[in-house]
Design a protein around this motif. Structure first.
Motif, short mmCIF file in Angstrom:
data_model
loop_
_atom_site.label_atom_id
_atom_site.label_comp_id
_atom_site.label_asym_id
_atom_site.label_seq_id
_atom_site.Cartn_x
_atom_site.Cartn_y
_atom_site.Cartn_z
N GLU A 171 73.80 84.15 65.62
CA GLU A 171 73.44 85.30 66.47
C GLU A 171 74.68 86.12 66.80
OE1 GLU A 171 70.75 86.87 68.30
OE2 GLU A 171 69.75 86.06 66.54
N VAL A 172 75.78 85.42 67.09
CA VAL A 172 77.03 86.13 67.43
C VAL A 172 77.51 86.94 66.22
CG1 VAL A 172 79.44 85.80 68.05
CG2 VAL A 172 77.66 84.47 69.23
N ARG A 173 77.48 86.33 65.01
CA ARG A 173 77.94 87.06 63.82
C ARG A 173 77.06 88.28 63.55
NH1 ARG A 173 79.04 81.74 61.94
NH2 ARG A 173 77.02 81.62 60.86
N HIS A 174 75.75 88.14 63.75
CA HIS A 174 74.86 89.28 63.56
C HIS A 174 75.19 90.38 64.58
CE1 HIS A 174 71.34 91.71 62.86
NE2 HIS A 174 70.96 91.54 64.14
N ALA A 175 75.44 90.00 65.84
CA ALA A 175 75.78 90.99 66.86
C ALA A 175 77.09 91.68 66.52
CB ALA A 175 75.86 90.32 68.23
N ASP A 208 84.13 89.18 74.24
CA ASP A 208 84.89 87.93 74.39
C ASP A 208 84.25 86.83 73.54
OD1 ASP A 208 86.44 89.26 76.16
OD2 ASP A 208 85.54 88.38 77.97
N PRO A 209 85.05 85.99 72.96
CA PRO A 209 84.50 84.87 72.17
C PRO A 209 83.78 83.86 73.08
CG PRO A 209 86.87 84.65 72.38
CD PRO A 209 86.53 86.01 72.93
N VAL A 250 69.05 78.88 69.54
CA VAL A 250 68.43 79.89 70.38
C VAL A 250 67.42 80.66 69.54
CG1 VAL A 250 70.47 80.13 71.87
CG2 VAL A 250 70.25 81.55 69.82
N PRO A 251 66.48 81.38 70.20
CA PRO A 251 65.56 82.22 69.44
C PRO A 251 66.33 83.31 68.68
CG PRO A 251 64.76 81.89 71.67
CD PRO A 251 66.14 81.34 71.63
N ARG A 252 65.79 83.73 67.55
CA ARG A 252 66.43 84.79 66.75
C ARG A 252 66.42 86.11 67.51
NH1 ARG A 252 66.83 84.34 61.18
NH2 ARG A 252 66.18 86.50 60.93
N LEU A 253 67.44 86.93 67.23
CA LEU A 253 67.53 88.30 67.76
C LEU A 253 67.45 88.35 69.28
CD1 LEU A 253 65.35 90.18 65.14
CD2 LEU A 253 67.82 90.30 65.40
N PHE A 257 69.97 89.69 57.70
CA PHE A 257 69.60 88.90 58.89
C PHE A 257 68.25 89.37 59.44
CE2 PHE A 257 69.62 87.77 63.37
CZ PHE A 257 70.10 86.48 63.36
N ILE A 258 68.04 90.70 59.41
CA ILE A 258 66.82 91.27 59.97
C ILE A 258 65.60 90.93 59.11
CG2 ILE A 258 65.60 93.43 60.44
CD1 ILE A 258 67.46 92.73 62.63
N THR A 259 65.73 91.03 57.83
CA THR A 259 64.56 91.00 56.95
C THR A 259 64.27 89.65 56.35
OG1 THR A 259 65.92 91.66 55.06
CG2 THR A 259 64.88 93.41 56.34
N ARG A 260 65.20 88.72 56.37
CA ARG A 260 64.91 87.47 55.70
C ARG A 260 63.91 86.65 56.51
NH1 ARG A 260 70.50 83.99 56.45
NH2 ARG A 260 70.44 83.82 58.74
N ASP A 261 63.07 85.87 55.82
CA ASP A 261 62.01 85.06 56.46
C ASP A 261 62.58 83.68 56.75
OD1 ASP A 261 59.73 84.10 57.50
OD2 ASP A 261 58.64 83.96 55.59
#
Length: 579
Positions: free
Chosen positions: A431-435, A455-456, A466-469, A417-421
């Motif tokens: 975003e939730v799955r990454h968090a 909480d879900p 939304v913006p990434r990260l 998630f962090i490195t892909r372009d």
């Protein structure tokens, strides 16, 4: 509360400006008009005064001439003879004296047109001699009354029985009560005087007033004016002549008065001012017609100028309103080759340049955001990477293959998630799955020492881009600045709610490292736009990117929560599809 000011448009300004410019000219014209009217009125009064003076002087000279002839008459030999010794004369001598006196009286009467009649009264023989005839009977009582009246007046003229008399008594002793020896009675011709009064003034009338008897001769074309005219003439005044303006029944009359003190009479002539000023009033009426026409022309001309200015300005205002609404494709055009066309051309050039500049700024902003995102993606915390590999080493060393597999899976998802372009925006669900992957990594690192309650999010995250990260930096900040140093009982709580079309995601921890000064500085950085020169990751970076994406209603709000640690509320507007 905003109070709308009353507009003062260009048209009344133009109209007032033109009126201010032209009114002084007309005011000067009105003043000059008034001065000319006064000057004309004064000249007319002077002319009337000259006529009055000429006629009154002629009349008094004529009366004075008659008075002198009377003096010559009373010293005549026949007059003295008949008046003194008539009873002693023989009948023949008496008859001859009377005949000679008749001829002399005829000559005396014919000497002036103002003499209507002359009578020689001889009480001793009881005869009244007139030109060409004589009669018996002398009205002695009446003659005495006439003499008594003359003693009480200043003028030698006597108004008696509607006659104007110039009498002489012999002997002429005003203090004696004895009957006169003889008397000469001269009657002035009133008709002749009235005829001359008619010639004094063309319009209006004339009045000859006798002060002693309060009687007057009138040549009055306006009978209703007689009383006011007599009242004006009868007033006491010191000067021998004067001019007055008499108002009667809404009309003004120019009155010129001349007094003859010798005979205690005053001549007054009057002329209607409307007759004198008739020609002038015509020009004055033309002046006011010209003034009204000028005002009408000014009103129409001002309106024409106003329309000439207003129509191009309206088109320009509409064009500006469309630009204000974001339409930069609008262009204006002016048919007239004047300053408004120059303004239109400049407006078109400005909008074209503005459109170009906005496009450049927008592209630059997009490139800047992409650059910031790539920079954020490349900012892998070395400490986090070291700790992650250390945990993986321990799991392998203790031969905990299942946890090692999960941990490697978490790390794989995290760094993928962090490195892909990818695009700078993505669904909130990703975003939730990454968090969650980041939280799982930290949970395996800290174990039960740090508890996380996540909480879900009940909104359909797949449709909310939304913006990434934006979530992981909030969680990372809680670990780094509040929870890592806590030996036990550390808690991170992530909740959410929807209010008024806004999604509020709340991050709260019970860390104790946050000071009041640090909290104040963080609030100041979030509340101001002066973010240049400070860190481009973490809370400030997320706050700025949320506002760039969603506007000023979105962003982060920080506070000290009930557990004593840092509280962060992330506000994201929901689109209509999400709602």
């Amino acid at each position: 509360m905003h109070v709308q000011r009353k507009r003062f448009t260009i048209y009344p300004k133009l109209l007032i400006g033109f009126l201010i410019a032209i009114l002084p000219v007309y005011m000067l014209g009105i003043i000059l008009n008034h001065q000319v009217a006064n000057s004309l009125r004064d000249h007319i009064l002077q002319s009337m005064q000259t006529n009055v003076n000429f006629y009154l002087t002629s009349l008094t000279n004529e009366i004075r001439k008659i008075d002198k002839l009377k003096q010559s008459l009373v010293v005549d030999e026949d007059v003295m003879t008949l008046g003194t010794v008539a009873p002693a004369l023989s009948e023949n001598e008496l008859r001859e004296s009377i005949l000679r006196l008749e001829r002399k009286l005829t000559l005396f009467k014919d000497s002036s047109a103002y003499i209507k009649d002359v009578t020689f009264h001889i009480p001793s023989i009881d005869k009244r001699i007139k030109p060409a005839n004589y009669a018996e009977g002398v009205p002695m009582e009446e003659l005495l009354h006439m003499r008594s009246q003359m003693r009480h007046q200043l003028s030698p003229l006597l108004w008696w029985n509607d006659k104007i008399l110039l009498n002489y008594y012999f002997p002429d002793n005003p203090l004696s009560d004895r009957p006169p020896v003889f008397m000469v009675e001269i009657e002035l011709d009133k008709d002749m005087i009235l005829k001359d009064l008619t010639n004094v003034v063309d319009q209006g009338g004339a009045l000859l007033y006798f002060h002693d008897s309060k009687s007057s001769l009138l040549n009055n074309r306006i009978p209703s004016l007689t009383q006011d005219l007599q009242l004006l003439v009868s007033k006491a005044w010191e000067d021998s002549s004067r001019n007055e303006i008499l108002e009667h029944n809404g009309q003004r009359y120019l009155v010129s008065l001349q007094k003859a003190p010798e005979y205690e009479m005053t001549l007054a002539i009057y002329t209607p001012e409307s007759f004198i000023m008739s020609d002038f009033d015509k020009y004055s009426a033309l002046f006011w017609v010209l003034f009204i026409l000028s005002v009408i022309v000014i009103v129409l001309f001002s309106y024409w100028i106003f329309k000439t200015i207003r129509n191009p300005l309206r088109r320009m205002v509409k064009a500006f309103q469309q630009v204000e609404q974001g339409d930069l494709t609008i262009r204006t055009s002016q048919e007239s080759n004047d300053e408004f066309r120059d303004l239109s051309d400049q407006f078109n050039n400005m909008v074209a340049q503005l459109q170009s500049l906005i496009q450049e700024v927008y592209e630059q902003q997009i490139r800047s955001q992409q650059s910031e995102l790539k920079q954020l993606q490349s900012q892998i915390n070395p400490h986090f990477l070291y700790n992650s590999f250390f945990i993986l080493h321990q799991l392998i060393e203790f031969e905990d293959i299942d946890k090692a597999k999960k941990f490697v899976s978490y790390l794989g998802h995290y760094f993928q998630f962090i490195t892909r372009d990818a695009k700078s925006e993505l669904p909130l669900s990703q975003e939730v799955r990454h968090a969650e992957a980041y939280i799982n990594i930290q949970t395996m690192r800290f174990g039960d020492r740090i508890q996380v309650e996540f909480d879900p999010i009940e909104v359909p995250c797949e449709y909310l881009f939304v913006p990434r990260l934006i979530l992981q930096p909030m969680i990372e900040n809680a670990y780094a600045h509040g929870l890592e140093s806590k030996p036990s009982g550390a808690l991170l709580r992530i909740t959410n709610r929807v209010e008024d079309g806004m999604l509020h995601i709340q991050f709260e921890d019970n860390g104790s490292m946050l000071t009041d000064d640090e909290l104040a500085q963080l609030k100041d950085k979030l509340a101001t736009d002066r973010n240049f020169g400070i860190e481009t990751t973490g809370i400030i970076n997320v706050h700025r990117r949320l506002q760039i994406k969603f506007g000023s209603d979105a962003g982060l709000t920080v506070y000290r929560n009930a557990m004593g640690g840092l509280g962060v509320i992330m506000t994201i507007p929901l689109t209509k599809e999400v709602e």
